[in-house]
Design a protein around this motif. Structure first.
Motif, short mmCIF file in Angstrom:
data_model
loop_
_atom_site.label_atom_id
_atom_site.label_comp_id
_atom_site.label_asym_id
_atom_site.label_seq_id
_atom_site.Cartn_x
_atom_site.Cartn_y
_atom_site.Cartn_z
N SER A 91 0.81 -1.21 0.00
CA SER A 91 0.00 0.00 0.00
C SER A 91 0.85 1.27 0.00
CB SER A 91 -0.98 -0.01 1.18
OG SER A 91 -0.32 -0.28 2.39
N PRO A 92 2.01 1.34 0.69
CA PRO A 92 2.81 2.56 0.59
C PRO A 92 3.23 2.89 -0.85
CG PRO A 92 3.54 1.29 2.48
CD PRO A 92 2.58 0.42 1.71
N ALA A 93 3.67 1.88 -1.60
CA ALA A 93 4.05 2.12 -3.00
C ALA A 93 2.83 2.56 -3.81
CB ALA A 93 4.66 0.86 -3.60
N ALA A 94 1.69 1.95 -3.57
CA ALA A 94 0.47 2.33 -4.29
C ALA A 94 0.06 3.76 -3.96
CB ALA A 94 -0.66 1.36 -3.95
N ASP A 95 0.22 4.16 -2.70
CA ASP A 95 -0.12 5.53 -2.31
C ASP A 95 0.74 6.54 -3.06
OD1 ASP A 95 -2.06 4.67 -0.58
OD2 ASP A 95 -0.81 4.79 1.22
N ARG A 96 2.02 6.22 -3.22
CA ARG A 96 2.92 7.12 -3.95
C ARG A 96 2.49 7.23 -5.41
NH1 ARG A 96 8.28 9.04 -3.89
NH2 ARG A 96 8.58 10.15 -5.85
N ILE A 97 2.16 6.11 -6.04
CA ILE A 97 1.73 6.13 -7.44
C ILE A 97 0.42 6.90 -7.58
CG2 ILE A 97 1.00 4.68 -9.37
CD1 ILE A 97 2.87 2.49 -8.24
N ARG A 98 -0.51 6.64 -6.68
CA ARG A 98 -1.80 7.32 -6.73
C ARG A 98 -1.62 8.83 -6.60
NH1 ARG A 98 -4.95 9.46 -3.02
NH2 ARG A 98 -3.59 8.70 -1.35
N HIS A 99 -0.78 9.25 -5.69
CA HIS A 99 -0.54 10.67 -5.47
C HIS A 99 0.08 11.32 -6.71
CE1 HIS A 99 1.83 14.18 -4.05
NE2 HIS A 99 0.78 14.38 -3.25
#
Length: 361
Positions: A91-99
């Motif tokens: 989820s941390p990596a996904a949060d960065r991509i989403r942002h």
């Protein structure tokens, strides 16, 4: 005349049957499918490559094509412009991509807790040393705090009292992947940092500086590490206890082999859970419209959820994983209680960078 009419009718019938097969009577025509491109964590490659999964997507008019990449690489170095979705393992990596992509829609269709693949003699030794105990069910748990005490003291296997089964002159260490590249190592760092920070998620740079001397040796003392979670697990399966007696894995990797029942999991092999552990939440980020459809299907389509569970993933609806455990009589718990969240992407990145610099030092 009658013969000519019969021949003509037969020809029309043959043409009609052929047209029916071509234009819908004979199954899904691949030329009618919408191609959707995604970049995924390598541990999901077997799932997306499976023909049953391809057929399930095809029923919804999709031809899903994927490329593997490390989750950290995906979030920071991969050109995502050519993809409809990104599907990292955390989820941390996904949060960065989403942002970075206009707060795109995200979906978390399945997850997998981190665990240790090991062997029965190792479990016995660490149980006697007070590092391993039984969990809420009939499964083994490795206490990370007590394990870190052993590693901090530089304890070797041959220094454990009464060790006649694995008297090896090397330090007690869990084999991981390279934290500079791999999500599984990042999840391990999340767990170790939580314990080193007094059982609290690291969220300040002062806390980062305080815990780094405690967690860095867990990685640098291993020597050479590989950059894909598949590699050390394959070594575990093929090389046996002699090379790496404890290997950090996703539960899904071990469960997948148990379901396959292909003989790769030997009778003396064991899966030990971590206390605490982290769920690696496989989170899809929809970058374009077709990617959004893939995320929705993975979240809601029962057929895809059942298939994900057969690959060892824990789905949003727990019944699918529970059914697989029951059907295949897997020695795995259907629920875990001692779990924690990883730090934010920014915090985890700084920790990973700091640990990575010590390899060069």
């Amino acid at each position: 005349m009658k013969r000519l009419i019969s021949i003509g009718l037969a020809a029309v019938l043959v043409i009609g049957v052929a047209l029916a097969v071509i234009f819908g009577g004979g199954g899904t025509d691949s030329t009618q499918l919408t191609t959707v491109r995604g970049v995924i964590g390598s541990e999901k490659l077997a799932f997306f490559s499976d023909q049953r999964v391809k057929d399930a997507f095809a029923k919804h008019g999709l031809d899903v094509q994927v490329d593997p990449a490390g989750s950290r690489q995906m979030a920071t170095r991969t050109d995502l412009s050519k993809y409809d979705f990104a599907f990292p393992s955390s989820s941390p990596a996904a949060d960065r991509i989403r942002h970075d992509h206009g707060n795109a829609h995200t979906y978390a269709p399945f997850s997998s807790p981190m665990a240790v693949a090991t062997f029965a003699p190792i479990v016995d030794l660490l149980t006697k040393a007070g590092v391993v105990h039984k969990g809420a069910g009939d499964y083994d748990v490795l206490d990370i705090a007590k394990y870190m005490e052993l590693t901090a003291n530089g304890t070797r296997w041959d220094q454990l009292p009464g060790n006649t089964s694995y008297p090896v002159r090397k330090n007690i260490l869990i084999t991981t992947t390279d934290p500079r590249d791999s999500n599984s190592a990042a999840m391990y760092l999340s767990i170790a940092s939580y314990v080193a920070n007094g059982f609290s998620v690291v969220n300040t740079q002062q806390q980062e500086a305080a815990i780094l001397p405690k967690v860095t040796p867990l990685f640098t003392n291993q020597g050479y590490t590989q950059n894909s979670s598949d590699a050390p697990f394959e070594d575990f399966l093929s090389a046996g206890i002699g090379r790496n007696p404890m290997v950090l894995v996703y539960e899904a990797q071990y469960a997948d082999r148990l379901v396959r029942d292909d003989g790769s999991i030997k009778p003396d092999m064991r899966l030990v859970y971590l206390s605490p552990t982290v769920y690696s939440k496989h989170t899809l980020v929809a970058l374009k419209g077709p990617g959004d459809q893939v995320g929705q299907l993975l979240n809601s389509d029962p057929e895809l959820s059942k298939l994900a569970a057969t690959f060892g993933f824990r789905t949003q609806d727990p019944k699918y994983f529970t059914q697989v455990v029951s059907e295949h009589k897997l020695p795995l718990p259907t629920s875990l209680v001692d779990t924690v969240d990883p730090p934010s992407f920014e915090t985890l990145e700084r920790l990973l960078d700091a640990v990575g610099k010590q390899y060069g030092a």
